[in-house]
Design an enzyme around this catalytic site. Sequence first.
Site, mmCIF file in Angstrom:
data_model
loop_
_atom_site.group_PDB
_atom_site.id
_atom_site.type_symbol
_atom_site.label_atom_id
_atom_site.label_comp_id
_atom_site.label_asym_id
_atom_site.label_seq_id
_atom_site.Cartn_x
_atom_site.Cartn_y
_atom_site.Cartn_z
ATOM 1 N N GLU A 90 29.340 -27.862 61.304
ATOM 2 C CA GLU A 90 30.705 -27.451 60.948
ATOM 3 C C GLU A 90 31.127 -26.448 61.997
ATOM 4 O OE1 GLU A 90 33.482 -25.188 60.216
ATOM 5 O OE2 GLU A 90 32.326 -24.348 58.564
ATOM 6 N N THR A 140 28.407 -23.649 70.715
ATOM 7 C CA THR A 140 27.058 -23.409 70.207
ATOM 8 C C THR A 140 26.553 -24.635 69.467
ATOM 9 O OG1 THR A 140 27.575 -21.061 69.980
ATOM 10 C CG2 THR A 140 25.620 -21.861 68.834
ATOM 11 N N GLY A 141 27.444 -25.336 68.775
ATOM 12 C CA GLY A 141 27.060 -26.559 68.073
ATOM 13 C C GLY A 141 26.500 -27.604 69.014
ATOM 14 N N GLY A 185 29.398 -22.721 63.110
ATOM 15 C CA GLY A 185 29.675 -21.828 64.237
ATOM 16 C C GLY A 185 30.634 -22.480 65.211
ATOM 17 N N SER A 186 30.617 -22.015 66.428
ATOM 18 C CA SER A 186 31.540 -22.521 67.433
ATOM 19 C C SER A 186 31.117 -23.905 67.914
ATOM 20 C CB SER A 186 31.597 -21.567 68.637
ATOM 21 O OG SER A 186 30.388 -21.646 69.379
#
Length: 271
Positions: free
Chosen positions: A37, A19-20, A15-16
């Site tokens: 990732e 958010t990571g 994800g972004s």
Amino acid sequence: MITAHPNIDKVSFTGSSETGKKVMQSASTGLKRLTLELGGNDPLIILPDVDPKKVVPDVFWAAFINNGQTCSAAKRLYVHEKIYDEFRDALVDFSKTVKVGNGTESDSQLGPVQNITQYKKVLSFFEDARANNYKFAVGGDINPNPTNGLFVPISLVDNPPENSKIVREEPFGPIVPLLKWSDEKDVIKRANDTNLGLSASVWGKDLDAVERIAKQIQAGTVCMNELGPATPFSSFGGHKESGIGVENGLSGLLGYTNIQTFTLRKQVAFL
């Protein structure tokens, strides 16, 4: 619930980057193993020795695959100034042959943006370009209040400044900047001038030059004369804020293991 759960030992997230970071923060309470990732602002560099009309179809799909909603899609197209105008015009002509439409229609090649939140994010790049009087080579007209699907026109921003929003940030939609370059060291510096480093590509006939530039790009996967970085056999992951660890390949599998060392002393006094 997953990242904080005491019985889950490993979390893999795609994800972004923002958010990571939240996933990592939540997983830290239990020191969970992570594979992240995350986002990319992937540069694509085109050397002056290519035939623009021949390379344009591959470059178009490298940038607009899945409507630009792909982490490893090309986000910044650096085109040598000697062929810039010819390449831009050829890319515009090709883009006009690609149909954006409903996926139930057999001739549709690109669909809508995935959700309204993402649509509004992509819209902000159009608004910023308009506010700063950047020129669109194609596209640029977007409905701020869509009523018939979240469709965004294929759009190319014609040589915006390096510090513009469309160059510095990842839109994750079908809007891409075309940028001129003339000096090899300078374009490498510009390509690397980002806190992200997921994938990149270099395109040209001079394979020595292609490889020389590719080896200086700070990204987890750097492709030469193609952009198809993810396979089951090669490790795929990002540098910088594009992630931690890798997916796929032997290294990806090892990310789901814990290393354990056993020792044995054979000659001891108590035996």
